[in-house]
Structures are given as C-alpha cells and as structure tokens.
Design an enzyme around this catalytic site. Sequence first.
Site, short mmCIF file in Angstrom:
data_model
loop_
_atom_site.label_atom_id
_atom_site.label_comp_id
_atom_site.label_asym_id
_atom_site.label_seq_id
_atom_site.Cartn_x
_atom_site.Cartn_y
_atom_site.Cartn_z
N LYS A 74 6.58 -88.11 133.96
CA LYS A 74 7.11 -86.80 134.36
C LYS A 74 5.98 -85.76 134.40
O LYS A 74 5.89 -85.00 135.35
CB LYS A 74 8.21 -86.39 133.37
CG LYS A 74 8.98 -85.15 133.76
CD LYS A 74 10.41 -85.21 133.27
CE LYS A 74 10.56 -84.99 131.78
NZ LYS A 74 10.32 -83.59 131.37
N SER A 112 0.11 -77.03 122.85
CA SER A 112 1.06 -77.13 123.96
C SER A 112 0.32 -77.29 125.27
O SER A 112 -0.43 -76.41 125.70
CB SER A 112 1.92 -75.86 124.02
OG SER A 112 2.54 -75.76 125.28
N ASP A 161 7.45 -85.81 122.34
CA ASP A 161 8.77 -86.09 122.95
C ASP A 161 9.42 -87.35 122.38
O ASP A 161 10.53 -87.70 122.77
CB ASP A 161 8.61 -86.24 124.47
CG ASP A 161 8.23 -84.92 125.13
OD1 ASP A 161 8.54 -83.86 124.55
OD2 ASP A 161 7.60 -84.95 126.20
C1 S3P Z 1 4.58 -81.42 128.64
C2 S3P Z 1 4.17 -80.89 127.44
C3 S3P Z 1 4.99 -80.95 126.21
C4 S3P Z 1 6.12 -81.94 126.33
C5 S3P Z 1 6.82 -81.84 127.65
C6 S3P Z 1 5.86 -82.13 128.77
C7 S3P Z 1 3.69 -81.30 129.82
O1 S3P Z 1 5.53 -79.66 125.96
O2 S3P Z 1 7.05 -81.76 125.28
O3 S3P Z 1 7.90 -82.75 127.73
O4 S3P Z 1 3.90 -82.03 130.80
O5 S3P Z 1 2.78 -80.48 129.77
P1 S3P Z 1 4.73 -78.54 125.14
O6 S3P Z 1 3.60 -78.09 125.96
O7 S3P Z 1 5.72 -77.44 124.90
O8 S3P Z 1 4.32 -79.21 123.86
#
Ligand code: S3P
Length: 459
Positions: A43, A190, A343
Amino acid sequence: MPNFTAVTSRAFILISESHSTSSPLSAHASGPLRGHLRPPGDKSVSHRALILGLLSVGKTEISGLLEGEDVIRTAEACRQLGARIIQHGAGAWSVEGVGLGSLLQPSDTLDFGNAGTGSRLMMGVVAGHALIARFDGDASLRKRPMKRILDPLLLQGAQVIEQSEGGRLPLVLQGTSEPLPIEYKTPVASAQIKSAILLCGLNSPGRTVVLETEASRDHTEKMLHYFGASITSEPYGSHGRKITLSGRPELIARAVVVPVDPSSAAFPLVAAIIVPDSQLLIEGVMTNPLRTGLFETLREMGADIEFIDPRVEGGEEIADIKVSYSKLRGVDVPASRAPSMIDEYPILAIAASFAEGETRMRGLSELRVKESDRLAAIAAGLKLNGVSCSIIDDDLIVQGSTVQGGGFVETHLDHRIAMSFLVMGLASKQTVTVDDAQMISTSFPQFRSLMQNLGAQFS
Ligand code: S3P
C-alpha cells in the site's frame, strides 16, 4: 481491449456506496492451511508510485499496484491534479504526469475515504504548489490528527484556510509555489510526516532536511532517488536518520514494480503459524528492513519462518516466505521496534494470544491514532474472545493460552482489526465474528477468497 478505466471507476463507486450498511463476517476453526499465495501489492509503495507519477514528466508504468480502495482514492486525487491515469490490466497502470510545479487546481474535494497515507502525502504535494484544495475522508479519517502534518507544512509556507476542530478533516489547504527550505525534526517516528515534508520540499528552491530519531519506512526516499531527485540519507543518533533533499529536481517517469505488502502477508502468515499442521509459501514479499519487525518478533517467539530466494525487485528487497505451524512462546517486544512493525500489532496480539506465557508490546502510543484507536480495539476484541490482557501506560500485555473465541468484535472502520480477528477465529475453539468486513477492501480486497483457497472457513 476492455475499458478498464471505466470498470475501475464503477467498482470504486460501488465500493463507496456499499459502505453505508455493515457486513459482518465469521471465521470458524479450520483444518490445516496449505498452498501458496501472492498477497496484493504494498500500500505504501502504491500510493507513492501514483504520486511520483503525477509529479514526473513522462509516463510511469506501474505493475503490481494494490487495487484497494485507499489507493484508488489516491489515483482519483492525482487525476484531479492533472494526471492521466489508465488501468491496463490487473495491477498494471500507467500515470502520465504533469510534472513538478505544473499541477492543476482541483475542481472538487479530494476525498480520501479511509486513507491516512494518501491524504497526508497529498497534503505535502498541495502545500508545495500554488493550489487550494479541500481534503476530506470517512468517519475514521475525520477523527485522525492532521496537525502533525500541517505544522511543518505551515513552516514551509502553506496556509490552512479552514479546518475542523483540533486540525482534523475536512480542511482546506492553500499551497505555495515557493516552499521555504526547512530543517525539521519529526516529533514521532512517522513516514507520513517525513514524506509530506519531502513532497512539499520538492518544489522548494533550497534544501529540505528531515531528522528522525527512530528511522521510519523509507519508500519515499528510495522512490524519489529512483525518479531522479538528489536525496541523501545518513545515520542520525543511534536509531535515526537525517534525510536531505535538494529542491526542484527534474523528476523523470520510471517503471515501478510494486512488491507484495508485508503488512498484508502478515495475516496468512500468522494464520499458518496458529492453525495446526499448516504450511504456506507466500510469494514475493517485501523484506525492506524497516518493515520486517513482525517477522523478527515471530521468530523470537519460536515461529518457523524461512526467507527463500532473497532478491531485489524494483529497488526493494523481496523474498518468498515459507511458514509453518509453530508453538509460540511469549516475548518482550522493545519500543524501538515499533516503527518497523507499526501496522502489525493487531495481528501480533493474535499470535501472542496463542503463545505460551506473556507477551509485552512496548511503546504503542501511535496505535491510538491509526484507522481506529487500535490499542483499545485490540484489547476489547481479545477480552471478548476470552484472552486476558491489559494496557499499562502505552504497553499492551497479552497472556497467551488456548483461545476460546466466540466474540462479536467491533472493527471501528479498521481493516486490520477486521482481518486480525478473522485470523483468530480460524484457530480458536468457537467462531469469531467481526461486525463489518467491508473495510478489508481498503488494503486487501482478495483477503477472503485467497484465505478460503488455503482452507480457511468463513461465513
Ligand atoms: C505509512 C506510514 C505509517 C503506517 C501507514 C503507512 C506510509 O503511518 O502506519 O499504514 O505509507 O507512510 P505513520 O507515518 O503515521 O507511522
């Protein structure tokens, strides 16, 4: 040649409309799960491939794109900003970008549905262009904090014209054609905050620097480099990174091969570990070290997980994963591992329920702001199914044993809560039911059919 674009938009409308009524699903104790499968594309990489396609000159050909609802929403937003996006076949898409600095003013709200990543990354894109865009989403996304994204974007020169209480969606963002070069230390690990800053900084005349004390997933950095940007990443402190991006690169469209999402592979993987006599081969799973915390933890718990034929595809490390039923023991999972498996805690909590002894998962504050308050949703679901657990500060503590099941679990519009408890039901004594299985289509539309092919029983 069938008109796949039309098919996709119709499917998208049908998915959106069907969310108005919930659709419960039950999982029953199943015989051994056996066979091989290829879960859908990652994703995170799928969102980024579409967005970098939009920002590039030329045609970006993507294979293995996740055709989950979250990613389709990002494709729709990219279309509104000027990209020509066509689906050529299953997972095969092309994006003709308009190029950095040349995005079109969107005529309608950018509605991201359930997609936190799509909305937050796109805020970075809009912030770095002279555009005004309205962002919105479903009831889950409207509850999620956006201030953490807006704070750095405001420093870069964007303005928030309207926002809902506490910096939430719906909100209206006005970008700038001259983003200021900033150096920003992210307050939490993040990848979404980091990526929004970098995507805005792309159009800055200077250098944008992001400092993170714990390294988060690095797909944005890798893909920006692959599309021709000048970007470096160096160690920062004991676990962190310093990322430096030079602004105004000429991004050139490239072919992107999307690897299998380890966060989706996690569900059949844990199912095979907890259902006696199971053995699966999961093909082509991304093994980027910033995403493999779950595999590491399960191995520490005694799981039989083997990486076969490790290789690099499309710039990411991948492997086939052979996994067999295993007796697990409880472990202590350090907080420093959280970014590499953020996740995966819902499904790890399910594995921990079947382990012998106690599992303590430390430092889970970020789980409170995911598609649901996952810490609360996991604990409530475990208790309903007879698993003893507690939350102490930001730690989740699960006492493993034989799992009774029999619960009716509230998913709170959260795909990973739904899939996790369905996996629990495959190995618990009694059936486990989730109140709504529809959100699974945001990340893993074929979850039910792929699992049934392996021997899982749902009704
Ligand atoms: C993601 C970062 C994560 C993850 C999300 C996908 C991304 O979130 O939980 O499902 O693709 O950058 P955070 O940046 O809030 O940790």
